[in-house]
Design a protein around this motif. Sequence first.
Motif, short mmCIF file in Angstrom:
data_model
loop_
_atom_site.label_atom_id
_atom_site.label_comp_id
_atom_site.label_asym_id
_atom_site.label_seq_id
_atom_site.Cartn_x
_atom_site.Cartn_y
_atom_site.Cartn_z
N SER A 56 0.84 -1.19 0.00
CA SER A 56 0.00 0.00 0.00
C SER A 56 0.88 1.25 0.00
CB SER A 56 -0.90 0.00 1.24
OG SER A 56 -1.59 1.23 1.33
N THR A 57 0.46 2.25 -0.74
CA THR A 57 1.20 3.53 -0.74
C THR A 57 0.53 4.54 0.18
OG1 THR A 57 -0.08 4.32 -2.65
CG2 THR A 57 2.00 3.19 -3.11
N ARG A 58 -0.54 4.15 0.85
CA ARG A 58 -1.24 5.05 1.76
C ARG A 58 -0.46 5.21 3.06
NH1 ARG A 58 -7.34 2.66 1.09
NH2 ARG A 58 -7.93 3.82 -0.77
N SER A 62 2.31 -0.24 3.79
CA SER A 62 2.30 -1.53 4.48
C SER A 62 2.15 -2.64 3.45
CB SER A 62 1.14 -1.59 5.47
OG SER A 62 -0.10 -1.48 4.80
N LEU A 63 2.54 -3.82 3.87
CA LEU A 63 2.39 -4.99 3.01
C LEU A 63 0.91 -5.35 2.94
CD1 LEU A 63 3.94 -7.23 1.46
CD2 LEU A 63 3.88 -8.57 3.56
N ARG A 64 0.38 -5.45 1.73
CA ARG A 64 -1.04 -5.80 1.56
C ARG A 64 -1.22 -7.25 1.13
NH1 ARG A 64 -4.76 -6.43 2.73
NH2 ARG A 64 -6.64 -5.59 1.82
N GLY A 65 -0.19 -7.83 0.58
CA GLY A 65 -0.31 -9.22 0.18
C GLY A 65 0.99 -9.74 -0.38
N SER A 103 -5.69 1.66 -6.83
CA SER A 103 -4.88 2.81 -7.26
C SER A 103 -3.82 3.18 -6.24
CB SER A 103 -5.78 4.02 -7.53
OG SER A 103 -6.46 4.39 -6.34
N ASN A 104 -3.89 2.58 -5.06
CA ASN A 104 -2.91 2.87 -4.00
C ASN A 104 -2.01 1.67 -3.70
OD1 ASN A 104 -3.77 5.63 -3.18
ND2 ASN A 104 -5.69 4.56 -2.78
#
Length: 200
Positions: A56-58, A62-65, A103-104
């Motif tokens: 995630s770039t938010r 953080s690692l999202r997957g 998009s993030n």
Amino acid sequence: MSQRQGADLSYEDGARAVELARESVESYVRNGQREHPGSMRETFYERSGAFVRLESTRGRGSLRGCAGGYRSGEQLGHVIVDAAIEAASEDSCGSEVTPSELSNLTVSVCTVRNVLLTDDPVADIELGTHGVAIDGGGKTGWLYPTVPVENGWSEHEYLDRTCRKAGLAPNAWQDDDVVVTLFEGQVFRERSSDGSIEQL
């Protein structure tokens, strides 16, 4: 110690690998469908392992997957598609990626070559070159070759953290019944700033 070759990707191949992973994530998240690699570049017919990471770039990011494997009898193109879908599913980091997140996210792919089974991982690891996979007690964990360099880890810390990711005690890599496998990997990822693709 055993070793085998895998796919050797050009920058163009690596860029296509990331695009394929991105298309696979979007097709799965938006439509619940499995993307088909279609007509693939020659390298994508090689039988090789691969990993896909979604970040995630938010906020602080953080690692999202993350999903994949260093061993595979499947063609690389199909391995990337399957890893991308698994990384986006709830089985990866506990919750499925949603359409509003797409998009993030930045997508990265690590293709595997030169797998080595090692009895002396501290001596054999080359930081920045080798990814690590730990298998023990029915549990498995792995980390990309770029991760220890990004975080300033030593060989010991790299091994400890891979064990933790597998759900094992940090020093489990020293146990006789735990298998440590090293793999060289080529890593390509989207830049968060503009979505262009870089090789790490």
